[in-house]
Write a protein that holds these residues in place. Sequence first.
Motif, PDB file in Angstrom:
ATOM      1  N   GLN A  86      48.435  35.172  42.232  1.00 42.59           N
ATOM      2  CA  GLN A  86      49.020  36.657  42.567  1.00 42.59           C
ATOM      3  C   GLN A  86      47.640  37.815  42.456  1.00 42.59           C
ATOM      4  OE1 GLN A  86      50.791  38.783  39.627  1.00 42.59           O
ATOM      5  NE2 GLN A  86      50.995  40.584  39.786  1.00 42.59           N
ATOM      6  N   GLU A  87      46.426  36.542  41.936  1.00 44.19           N
ATOM      7  CA  GLU A  87      45.210  37.366  42.482  1.00 44.19           C
ATOM      8  C   GLU A  87      44.413  37.042  43.458  1.00 44.19           C
ATOM      9  OE1 GLU A  87      43.718  39.218  40.024  1.00 44.19           O
ATOM     10  OE2 GLU A  87      46.090  39.304  39.409  1.00 44.19           O
ATOM     11  N   ARG A  88      44.896  35.084  43.739  1.00 47.85           N
ATOM     12  CA  ARG A  88      43.863  35.064  45.473  1.00 47.85           C
ATOM     13  C   ARG A  88      44.947  36.531  46.289  1.00 47.85           C
ATOM     14  NH1 ARG A  88      45.840  30.285  46.846  1.00 47.85           N
ATOM     15  NH2 ARG A  88      43.578  30.297  48.167  1.00 47.85           N
ATOM     16  N   MET A  89      46.322  36.354  45.988  1.00 48.60           N
ATOM     17  CA  MET A  89      46.691  37.833  47.035  1.00 48.60           C
ATOM     18  C   MET A  89      46.147  38.825  46.809  1.00 48.60           C
ATOM     19  SD  MET A  89      48.672  35.204  49.097  1.00 48.60           S
ATOM     20  CE  MET A  89      49.136  36.879  50.220  1.00 48.60           C
ATOM     21  N   ARG A  90      46.106  39.002  45.937  1.00 49.98           N
ATOM     22  CA  ARG A  90      45.875  40.488  46.061  1.00 49.98           C
ATOM     23  C   ARG A  90      43.651  40.927  46.378  1.00 49.98           C
ATOM     24  NH1 ARG A  90      47.912  43.790  42.152  1.00 49.98           N
ATOM     25  NH2 ARG A  90      46.613  45.651  41.926  1.00 49.98           N
ATOM     26  N   ALA A  91      43.722  39.215  46.091  1.00 47.10           N
ATOM     27  CA  ALA A  91      42.001  39.748  47.303  1.00 47.10           C
ATOM     28  C   ALA A  91      42.223  39.319  48.130  1.00 47.10           C
ATOM     29  CB  ALA A  91      41.318  38.397  46.568  1.00 47.10           C
ATOM     30  N   ALA A  92      43.092  38.594  49.034  1.00 47.88           N
ATOM     31  CA  ALA A  92      43.485  38.266  50.308  1.00 47.88           C
ATOM     32  C   ALA A  92      44.272  39.629  50.764  1.00 47.88           C
ATOM     33  CB  ALA A  92      44.084  37.023  50.262  1.00 47.88           C
ATOM     34  N   TYR A  93      44.751  40.415  50.218  1.00 48.32           N
ATOM     35  CA  TYR A  93      45.183  41.563  50.968  1.00 48.32           C
ATOM     36  C   TYR A  93      44.408  42.851  51.359  1.00 48.32           C
ATOM     37  CZ  TYR A  93      50.332  40.939  51.809  1.00 48.32           C
ATOM     38  OH  TYR A  93      51.141  40.263  52.263  1.00 48.32           O
ATOM     39  N   GLU A  94      43.482  42.839  49.916  1.00 48.43           N
ATOM     40  CA  GLU A  94      42.254  43.398  50.121  1.00 48.43           C
ATOM     41  C   GLU A  94      40.874  43.250  51.542  1.00 48.43           C
ATOM     42  OE1 GLU A  94      38.472  45.147  47.432  1.00 48.43           O
ATOM     43  OE2 GLU A  94      39.747  43.831  46.705  1.00 48.43           O
ATOM     44  N   VAL A 134      42.458  44.235  54.277  1.00 46.60           N
ATOM     45  CA  VAL A 134      42.916  45.620  54.525  1.00 46.60           C
ATOM     46  C   VAL A 134      41.027  46.035  55.262  1.00 46.60           C
ATOM     47  CG1 VAL A 134      42.277  47.779  53.771  1.00 46.60           C
ATOM     48  CG2 VAL A 134      44.174  46.363  53.052  1.00 46.60           C
ATOM     49  N   ASN A 135      40.307  45.442  54.951  1.00 40.95           N
ATOM     50  CA  ASN A 135      39.209  45.442  54.889  1.00 40.95           C
ATOM     51  C   ASN A 135      38.372  45.399  56.426  1.00 40.95           C
ATOM     52  OD1 ASN A 135      38.281  47.041  52.169  1.00 40.95           O
ATOM     53  ND2 ASN A 135      37.398  45.366  52.053  1.00 40.95           N
ATOM     54  N   GLU A 136      39.145  44.270  56.617  1.00 38.29           N
ATOM     55  CA  GLU A 136      38.915  43.462  58.206  1.00 38.29           C
ATOM     56  C   GLU A 136      39.248  44.550  58.874  1.00 38.29           C
ATOM     57  OE1 GLU A 136      36.648  41.822  58.879  1.00 38.29           O
ATOM     58  OE2 GLU A 136      35.779  42.224  56.655  1.00 38.29           O
ATOM     59  N   LEU A 143      47.084  50.980  50.812  1.00 35.57           N
ATOM     60  CA  LEU A 143      47.132  50.343  51.847  1.00 35.57           C
ATOM     61  C   LEU A 143      46.661  51.501  52.507  1.00 35.57           C
ATOM     62  CD1 LEU A 143      47.665  48.130  53.551  1.00 35.57           C
ATOM     63  CD2 LEU A 143      50.973  49.029  53.432  1.00 35.57           C
ATOM     64  N   PRO A 144      46.216  51.804  53.722  1.00 35.64           N
ATOM     65  CA  PRO A 144      46.183  52.644  54.603  1.00 35.64           C
ATOM     66  C   PRO A 144      46.949  52.682  55.320  1.00 35.64           C
ATOM     67  CG  PRO A 144      43.659  51.718  54.663  1.00 35.64           C
ATOM     68  CD  PRO A 144      45.259  50.296  53.869  1.00 35.64           C
ATOM     69  N   ARG A 145      47.710  53.940  55.849  1.00 34.75           N
ATOM     70  CA  ARG A 145      48.757  54.490  56.790  1.00 34.75           C
ATOM     71  C   ARG A 145      48.225  54.401  57.863  1.00 34.75           C
ATOM     72  NH1 ARG A 145      53.189  56.823  56.131  1.00 34.75           N
ATOM     73  NH2 ARG A 145      54.447  57.540  58.180  1.00 34.75           N
ATOM     74  N   GLU A 146      46.431  54.442  58.649  1.00 34.68           N
ATOM     75  CA  GLU A 146      46.710  53.621  59.601  1.00 34.68           C
ATOM     76  C   GLU A 146      46.777  52.108  60.319  1.00 34.68           C
ATOM     77  OE1 GLU A 146      42.783  54.553  57.341  1.00 34.68           O
ATOM     78  OE2 GLU A 146      44.639  55.657  57.856  1.00 34.68           O
ATOM     79  N   ALA A 147      46.756  51.464  59.142  1.00 37.44           N
ATOM     80  CA  ALA A 147      46.918  49.414  58.930  1.00 37.44           C
ATOM     81  C   ALA A 147      48.493  49.444  59.163  1.00 37.44           C
ATOM     82  CB  ALA A 147      46.724  49.131  57.064  1.00 37.44           C
ATOM     83  N   ILE A 148      49.558  50.302  59.437  1.00 42.42           N
ATOM     84  CA  ILE A 148      50.514  50.121  59.683  1.00 42.42           C
ATOM     85  C   ILE A 148      50.694  50.208  60.804  1.00 42.42           C
ATOM     86  CG2 ILE A 148      53.073  50.965  59.234  1.00 42.42           C
ATOM     87  CD1 ILE A 148      52.517  51.726  56.883  1.00 42.42           C
TER      88      ILE A 148
END
Length: 345
Positions: free
Chosen positions: A315-323, A326-328, A10-15
């Motif tokens: 779990q895998e769906r949430m990891r993909a959703a969070y990625e 972050v990318n968006e 998680l990049p700090r600038e995303a907070i």
Amino acid sequence: MRLSDFDFHLPREAIAQRPVTPRDAARVLHLPAQGAPQDLGVRDLPRLLRPGDVAVFNDTRVIPARLRGKRGTASVEVTLHKRETAERWRAFARPARKLQHGNRIDFAEDFSAEVVERGEGGDVLLQFDRGGAALMEALDRHGELPLPPYIQRAGGADTLDLETYQTVYARIAGAVAAPTAGLHFTPELLQALDERGVQRVNATLHVGAGTFLPVKDEDVSQHRMHAEWGSLSAEAAAKIEAAKTAGGRVVAIGTTALRLLESAADDSGHIGAFEGETDIFILPGYRFKLVDLLMTNFHLPKSTLFMLVCAFAGQERMRAAYEHAVNEGYRFFSFGDASLLERHA
């Protein structure tokens, strides 16, 4: 399950350090039960829900739970996290190591508390010199809003935070952290839900400062949640039960609402009135009894809340959703954007 299973970059600038204005201008990542995530806005919520669905809101109100005082000449800071009686609160103290049973902490000339018990991890039990409405009034005069540690303010919470770190429907004072999914709602959005035919029900869970505590055990099953007090009226439970029976879906607005609903429901999915404490800890493998959809903000890596959403949506769906989030460029945590998760079978 290991703590490292719930880590992600998680990049700090995303907070997010401030919320968007107006509240319902935030984004929402919709994760349907099947298919790809959808990038939408909070104002799309009414069309994502159906007539006959019932949305459950946590109407707790955040109190100014952070106090700065003196033990003799030494400075002490305490953050209340759980009410024990009208005059007694558990609190996290800094520095706690020098506090002893019987020590008095003065927060103002006419406002003090005595340490009556020391626990672990900086936890203390305080006996205030007043209780009830008088204590709430003293907190309003001398306390500060306890913003989460990842929101940086040089002088602590400011006057803008007093408004933005509170839901528009907050009613029952007692929380020391906001139910942050609810921060996105405006009177206009609530009206739009009513016009859509979505029922609205209130419940109360007083969110404690324990929600910010990190999980320290690599074996996450060893983590113990701080108990929080909640209530659901018989009338509210009956509305939820009737909506479910009629084919409507139960939508939890926030993880606090979900935790209360799952605590109040029995193993067959029926729900009744509830009042008391819950320390429910939801991990992947948990069998959800009642809740069909969850609206929630984006959570910290390795946090109990990220574990909860992994249990709910996979779990895998949430990891993909969070990625994807972050990318968006989605904004994370209390003042950030939201997600709408449909329960994964």
